[in-house]
Design a protein around this motif. Structure first.
Motif, PDB file in Angstrom:
ATOM      1  N   HIS A  80       0.872  -1.184   0.000  1.00  0.00           N
ATOM      2  CA  HIS A  80       0.000   0.000   0.000  1.00  0.00           C
ATOM      3  C   HIS A  80       0.904   1.229   0.000  1.00  0.00           C
ATOM      4  O   HIS A  80       1.814   1.337   0.832  1.00  0.00           O
ATOM      5  CB  HIS A  80      -0.887   0.022   1.249  1.00  0.00           C
ATOM      6  N   GLN A  81       0.659   2.131  -0.922  1.00  0.00           N
ATOM      7  CA  GLN A  81       1.467   3.356  -0.973  1.00  0.00           C
ATOM      8  C   GLN A  81       0.621   4.511  -1.485  1.00  0.00           C
ATOM      9  O   GLN A  81      -0.420   4.308  -2.100  1.00  0.00           O
ATOM     10  CB  GLN A  81       2.692   3.153  -1.870  1.00  0.00           C
ATOM     11  N   LYS A  82       1.104   5.724  -1.234  1.00  0.00           N
ATOM     12  CA  LYS A  82       0.466   6.905  -1.813  1.00  0.00           C
ATOM     13  C   LYS A  82       0.648   6.843  -3.312  1.00  0.00           C
ATOM     14  O   LYS A  82       1.614   6.255  -3.812  1.00  0.00           O
ATOM     15  CB  LYS A  82       1.108   8.183  -1.268  1.00  0.00           C
ATOM     16  N   ASN A  83      -0.262   7.477  -4.037  1.00  0.00           N
ATOM     17  CA  ASN A  83      -0.206   7.422  -5.484  1.00  0.00           C
ATOM     18  C   ASN A  83       1.144   7.906  -5.994  1.00  0.00           C
ATOM     19  O   ASN A  83       1.551   9.029  -5.739  1.00  0.00           O
ATOM     20  CB  ASN A  83      -1.336   8.265  -6.087  1.00  0.00           C
ATOM     21  N   ALA A  84       1.823   7.022  -6.720  1.00  0.00           N
ATOM     22  CA  ALA A  84       3.119   7.350  -7.301  1.00  0.00           C
ATOM     23  C   ALA A  84       3.136   7.045  -8.794  1.00  0.00           C
ATOM     24  O   ALA A  84       4.173   7.165  -9.433  1.00  0.00           O
ATOM     25  CB  ALA A  84       4.222   6.574  -6.584  1.00  0.00           C
ATOM     26  N   GLY A  85       2.006   6.613  -9.350  1.00  0.00           N
ATOM     27  CA  GLY A  85       1.935   6.288 -10.759  1.00  0.00           C
ATOM     28  C   GLY A  85       2.480   4.902 -11.058  1.00  0.00           C
ATOM     29  O   GLY A  85       2.985   4.201 -10.181  1.00  0.00           O
TER      30      GLY A  85
END
Length: 187
Positions: free
Chosen positions: A43-48
């Motif tokens: 799970h991560q913040k949007n990074a593309g």
């Protein structure tokens, strides 16, 4: 994901990268991981797309890497075929043919096929001689029709660049110094 779970080859891990989704993607991924020990969720913040792929590269421990986008699917023996081919010929990269199905209506679809003859390029020179034909067949652009030797990427610190279209620059970096490449028609 179900097409990965249904592969004839079973000895692999799946990394699902929840890249900052705002829907139920993260929860669904976590549920899948509970039901299949091969699935790992990041799970991560949007990074593309590049950030998601790089997150998976940094966590993976297997001998090879395969990248699948959310709209992709795989034939049941694809990973086994690519893995066996890579192992048999000690390849750093396997490129396989593919097809794209475009659906216009339930009863109307178009299938575009991309392939090249089966081949093993045992030297950098042999691969470079054939690379133009592989580019012309549109087989060297995307990551989802390739099996990459993980150590080749990691040793050279090759990651997806943070650009809008990260696929081609990544693959150009991969093939720049590559020695052993195999092409599969997509059987």
């Amino acid at each position: 994901i179900s097409t990965l779970q249904g592969q004839t080859f079973k000895d692999y891990d799946v990394f699902i990268v929840n890249d900052g989704s705002t829907d139920r993607t993260g929860a669904i991924a976590d549920e899948l991981a509970l039901s299949d020990s091969r699935i790992n969720v990041i799970h991560q913040k949007n990074a593309g797309a590049a950030g998601a792929r790089n997150a998976a590269i940094s966590k993976a421990q297997g001998k090879y890497l395969y990248f699948m986008d959310a709209d992709d699917w795989a034939e049941p023996s694809m990973l086994e075929d690519m893995y066996s081919f890579a192992e048999e010929h000690d390849l750093e990269l396997v490129v396989t043919g593919f097809y794209i199905d475009t659906y216009y209506k339930d009863d109307k679809a178009y299938r575009e096929t991309r392939s090249a003859p089966d081949a093993v390029y045992e030297t950098q020179h042999m691969f470079r001689e054939a690379a133009a034909q592989l580019f012309d067949a549109q087989l060297l652009y995307a990551p989802w029709n390739k099996l990459y030797k993980r150590s080749y990427l990691v040793d050279r610190e090759i990651f997806f660049p943070d650009t809008f279209w990260d696929d081609l620059p990544f693959n150009l970096e991969v093939v720049r110094d590559i020695e052993r490449v195999g092409a599969m028609s997509g059987r």
